[in-house]
Design an enzyme around this catalytic site. Structure first.
Site, mmCIF file in Angstrom:
data_model
loop_
_atom_site.group_PDB
_atom_site.id
_atom_site.type_symbol
_atom_site.label_atom_id
_atom_site.label_comp_id
_atom_site.label_asym_id
_atom_site.label_seq_id
_atom_site.Cartn_x
_atom_site.Cartn_y
_atom_site.Cartn_z
ATOM 1 N N ARG A 127 21.224 -25.028 -44.062
ATOM 2 C CA ARG A 127 19.733 -24.979 -43.885
ATOM 3 C C ARG A 127 19.473 -26.691 -44.211
ATOM 4 O O ARG A 127 19.401 -27.350 -43.365
ATOM 5 C CB ARG A 127 19.040 -24.044 -44.547
ATOM 6 C CG ARG A 127 17.734 -24.137 -44.151
ATOM 7 C CD ARG A 127 16.730 -25.006 -44.905
ATOM 8 N NE ARG A 127 16.833 -24.791 -46.338
ATOM 9 C CZ ARG A 127 16.380 -25.979 -47.031
ATOM 10 N NH1 ARG A 127 15.645 -27.002 -46.776
ATOM 11 N NH2 ARG A 127 16.505 -25.726 -48.470
ATOM 12 N N ASP A 128 19.453 -26.823 -45.544
ATOM 13 C CA ASP A 128 19.169 -28.083 -46.055
ATOM 14 C C ASP A 128 20.329 -29.130 -45.570
ATOM 15 O O ASP A 128 19.780 -30.377 -45.236
ATOM 16 C CB ASP A 128 19.406 -28.200 -47.695
ATOM 17 C CG ASP A 128 18.039 -28.986 -48.103
ATOM 18 O OD1 ASP A 128 17.721 -29.868 -47.713
ATOM 19 O OD2 ASP A 128 17.824 -28.954 -49.452
ATOM 20 N N CYS B 189 16.079 -34.835 -46.788
ATOM 21 C CA CYS B 189 14.928 -33.915 -46.341
ATOM 22 C C CYS B 189 14.239 -34.770 -45.271
ATOM 23 O O CYS B 189 13.711 -36.030 -45.457
ATOM 24 C CB CYS B 189 13.975 -33.607 -47.487
ATOM 25 S SG CYS B 189 12.442 -32.870 -47.076
ATOM 26 N N ASN C 86 22.159 -32.499 -50.912
ATOM 27 C CA ASN C 86 22.253 -31.915 -52.279
ATOM 28 C C ASN C 86 23.405 -32.214 -52.932
ATOM 29 O O ASN C 86 24.302 -32.862 -52.306
ATOM 30 C CB ASN C 86 22.442 -30.336 -51.810
ATOM 31 C CG ASN C 86 21.057 -29.836 -51.257
ATOM 32 O OD1 ASN C 86 20.984 -29.689 -50.137
ATOM 33 N ND2 ASN C 86 20.071 -29.374 -51.951
ATOM 34 N N HIS D 234 18.039 -26.947 -58.114
ATOM 35 C CA HIS D 234 18.258 -27.361 -56.562
ATOM 36 C C HIS D 234 18.242 -29.060 -56.713
ATOM 37 O O HIS D 234 16.940 -29.569 -56.290
ATOM 38 C CB HIS D 234 17.147 -26.814 -55.656
ATOM 39 C CG HIS D 234 17.220 -27.151 -54.347
ATOM 40 N ND1 HIS D 234 17.671 -26.355 -53.272
ATOM 41 C CD2 HIS D 234 16.895 -28.229 -53.599
ATOM 42 C CE1 HIS D 234 17.398 -26.810 -52.035
ATOM 43 N NE2 HIS D 234 17.244 -28.153 -52.375
ATOM 44 N N HIS E 2 18.941 -32.613 -55.573
ATOM 45 C CA HIS E 2 19.627 -33.938 -54.530
ATOM 46 C C HIS E 2 20.252 -34.809 -55.202
ATOM 47 O O HIS E 2 20.023 -35.050 -56.215
ATOM 48 C CB HIS E 2 18.584 -34.172 -53.397
ATOM 49 C CG HIS E 2 18.025 -33.057 -52.470
ATOM 50 N ND1 HIS E 2 18.565 -33.276 -51.016
ATOM 51 C CD2 HIS E 2 17.506 -31.793 -52.698
ATOM 52 C CE1 HIS E 2 18.067 -31.844 -50.599
ATOM 53 N NE2 HIS E 2 17.431 -31.364 -51.407
HETATM 54 P P1 HMG Z 1 1.068 -26.130 -38.954
HETATM 55 O O1 HMG Z 1 0.914 -27.152 -37.684
HETATM 56 O O2 HMG Z 1 0.012 -26.632 -40.009
HETATM 57 O O3 HMG Z 1 0.760 -24.737 -38.568
HETATM 58 O O4 HMG Z 1 2.479 -26.237 -39.619
HETATM 59 P P2 HMG Z 1 -0.032 -24.080 -37.386
HETATM 60 O O5 HMG Z 1 -0.135 -22.528 -38.028
HETATM 61 O O6 HMG Z 1 -1.224 -24.551 -37.170
HETATM 62 O O7 HMG Z 1 0.983 -24.130 -36.179
HETATM 63 C C1 HMG Z 1 1.291 -24.974 -35.453
HETATM 64 C C2 HMG Z 1 2.551 -24.816 -34.237
HETATM 65 O O8 HMG Z 1 3.457 -24.265 -34.890
HETATM 66 C C3 HMG Z 1 2.307 -23.520 -33.667
HETATM 67 O O9 HMG Z 1 2.710 -23.817 -32.146
HETATM 68 C C4 HMG Z 1 2.762 -22.414 -34.156
HETATM 69 O O10 HMG Z 1 3.004 -21.392 -33.306
HETATM 70 C C5 HMG Z 1 3.932 -23.067 -34.638
HETATM 71 P P3 HMG Z 1 1.873 -24.427 -31.109
HETATM 72 O O11 HMG Z 1 0.530 -23.569 -30.671
HETATM 73 O O12 HMG Z 1 1.487 -25.949 -31.538
HETATM 74 O O13 HMG Z 1 2.970 -24.190 -30.057
HETATM 75 N N1 HMG Z 1 4.441 -22.160 -35.744
HETATM 76 C C6 HMG Z 1 5.742 -22.111 -36.075
HETATM 77 N N2 HMG Z 1 6.758 -21.835 -35.252
HETATM 78 C C7 HMG Z 1 7.905 -21.332 -35.582
HETATM 79 N N3 HMG Z 1 7.884 -20.718 -36.583
HETATM 80 C C8 HMG Z 1 7.052 -20.818 -37.640
HETATM 81 C C9 HMG Z 1 5.779 -21.326 -37.152
HETATM 82 N N4 HMG Z 1 4.444 -21.573 -37.618
HETATM 83 C C10 HMG Z 1 3.856 -22.216 -37.158
HETATM 84 N N5 HMG Z 1 7.111 -20.301 -38.632
HETATM 85 C C11 HMG Z 1 4.306 -25.189 -40.725
HETATM 86 C C12 HMG Z 1 2.792 -25.466 -40.825
HETATM 87 C C13 HMG Z 1 4.646 -24.698 -42.179
HETATM 88 C C14 HMG Z 1 4.484 -24.363 -39.753
HETATM 89 C C15 HMG Z 1 4.919 -26.618 -40.559
HETATM 90 O O14 HMG Z 1 4.536 -27.542 -41.240
HETATM 91 C C16 HMG Z 1 6.459 -26.588 -40.695
HETATM 92 O O15 HMG Z 1 7.252 -25.917 -39.795
HETATM 93 N N6 HMG Z 1 6.984 -27.344 -41.716
HETATM 94 C C17 HMG Z 1 8.152 -27.152 -41.931
HETATM 95 C C18 HMG Z 1 8.759 -28.074 -42.955
HETATM 96 C C19 HMG Z 1 10.206 -27.858 -43.297
HETATM 97 O O16 HMG Z 1 10.885 -27.168 -42.767
HETATM 98 N N7 HMG Z 1 10.584 -28.927 -44.395
HETATM 99 C C20 HMG Z 1 12.118 -28.992 -44.533
HETATM 100 C C21 HMG Z 1 12.319 -27.606 -45.495
HETATM 101 S S1 HMG Z 1 11.619 -27.552 -47.058
HETATM 102 C C22 HMG Z 1 12.883 -28.612 -48.114
HETATM 103 O O17 HMG Z 1 14.038 -29.038 -47.481
HETATM 104 C C23 HMG Z 1 12.742 -28.829 -49.458
HETATM 105 C C24 HMG Z 1 13.702 -27.766 -50.120
HETATM 106 O O18 HMG Z 1 15.068 -27.844 -49.746
HETATM 107 C C25 HMG Z 1 13.656 -27.934 -51.801
HETATM 108 C C26 HMG Z 1 13.825 -29.398 -52.156
HETATM 109 O O19 HMG Z 1 14.642 -29.865 -51.918
HETATM 110 O O20 HMG Z 1 12.724 -29.619 -52.942
HETATM 111 C C27 HMG Z 1 13.395 -26.243 -49.852
HETATM 112 MG MG MG Z 2 16.475 -29.508 -50.650
#
Ligand code: HMG
Ligand code: MG
Length: 299
Positions: free
Chosen positions: A15-16, A240, A249, A207, A209
């Site tokens: 994933r990450d 990220c 990571n 966690h 990086h």
């Molecule tokens: P949004 O635009 O505010 O959400 O995004 P929305 O509810 O208004 O929906 C917009 C569109 O997204 C719609 O589609 C929804 O259906 C779709 P449209 O009508 O435009 O075609 N949608 C989804 N589709 C699939 N699966 C879903 C989903 N939810 C809505 N679950 C949202 C809000 C959270 C969805 C968006 O901002 C997002 O997907 N963000 C992902 C960010 C991400 O993945 N970042 C990386 C992971 S975090 C990380 O790496 C850190 C970590 O490793 C820890 C660290 O290192 O610190 C964990």
């Molecule tokens: Mg991370």
């Protein structure tokens, strides 16, 4: 405080490690990676992310990955689920465990999940409720615990506040993310001490990086404090999408080498893991960022 006797590794490579790859990686390659990680002894594998494919295109095949797994006994296959939509899809695919992800930085929260920290916590509450009904455990991430790409310094008290909220909401474990790898050991210790006043140490994970090459040193520091769960990514893959310049990571192989040297049990076969790291980096054309893996392959 003494080191823990055993440490559980949470492998976040699929994933990450892969989420930031610009070229689509085949589902078969992801599945082979997950399978090899399981064979090497990893018991917790973050396999996919049920986020919007518009935000993170590389994770668009989350359903195929989660449903295509060859499940091994004793392994928990988890996925990120930022909202109910993601959770429902993950449950349909038979996910073992999910994770919600928040941040200790307002600016990062906006960039990453398009809402404020308070709004994110409100959004997570029904996710936890629904997961509880489905008897699926929820992990909580807090990003930017040692610094933010937009806000710079982050107060340990803010990290503690968000961690406590996630824990009280029902997250069984809170993973503390140094998202951009800017931390140093004393800072990591101080942050952890602040959080551990509100969340028990045995419910916390590190966690880290490795952007500035400090991840292993930071891990050593928090192991001394009693942290016994470490997130890592095979071959140090990753970065990220919402933290420009952040590198992967800490490499799982390097963590296992460190743990082996400290006499801490992890249950992981370093040679198998190193071979997996060499294979995946060749398969996707990335450098192997695990020094242990490179050294072992050169033997
Ligand atoms: P949004 O635009 O505010 O959400 O995004 P929305 O509810 O208004 O929906 C917009 C569109 O997204 C719609 O589609 C929804 O259906 C779709 P449209 O009508 O435009 O075609 N949608 C989804 N589709 C699939 N699966 C879903 C989903 N939810 C809505 N679950 C949202 C809000 C959270 C969805 C968006 O901002 C997002 O997907 N963000 C992902 C960010 C991400 O993945 N970042 C990386 C992971 S975090 C990380 O790496 C850190 C970590 O490793 C820890 C660290 O290192 O610190 C964990
Ligand atoms: Mg991370």
């Amino acid at each position: 405080m003494a080191f823990p006797q055993t440490v559980r590794l949470v492998e976040v490579g699929p994933r990450d490690g892969l989420q930031n790859e610009p070229e689509p990686i085949g589902t078969e390659t992801k599945l082979a990676l997950i399978d090899r990680l399981g064979a090497a002894g990893l018991t917790h594998i973050e396999a996919a992310s049920f986020v919007s494919p518009k935000w993170v295109p590389q994770m668009a095949d989350h359903r195929e990955v989660m449903q295509g797994l060859t499940r091994r006994q004793g392994i928990s296959y988890s996925a990120l689920t930022p909202n109910l939509k993601g959770l429902e899809a993950a449950l349909e695919c038979g996910v073992d465990e999910v994770a919600v992800f928040g941040a200790a930085s307002e600016a990062f929260s906006q960039k990453n999940i398009n809402c404020s920290v308070a709004e994110s916590l409100e959004r997570f509450a029904p996710v936890l409720e629904r997961a509880r009904e489905a008897k699926v455990r929820v992990r909580g991430y807090v990003s930017c615990v040692l610094g933010c790409p937009y806000e710079g310094e982050i107060a340990p008290a803010k990290v503690a506040e968000v961690s406590k909220a996630l824990y009280e909401m029902g997250c069984y474990e809170v993973s503390l993310g140094d998202t951009i790898g800017v931390g140093t050991p004393l800072k990591a210790k101080r942050m952890l001490e602040a959080v551990a006043r509100d969340v028990p140490m045995d419910k916390l994970a590190a966690h880290f990086h490795d952007t500035y090459g400090q991840a292993l040193a930071n891990l050593y520091a928090v192991l001394e404090e009693g942290v016994a769960v470490i997130d890592s990514s095979v071959a140090g893959l990753g970065g990220c999408p919402y933290a420009k310049g952040a590198s992967g990571n800490v490499a799982s192989e390097d963590v296992v080498y460190l743990l082996d040297g400290l006499g801490i049990e992890s249950g992981i076969d370093l040679d198998d893991l190193a071979a997996t790291g060499s294979w995946i980096t060749q398969a996707i054309g990335r450098p192997n960022r695990s020094k242990a893996s490179v050294a072992l392959s050169a033997k």
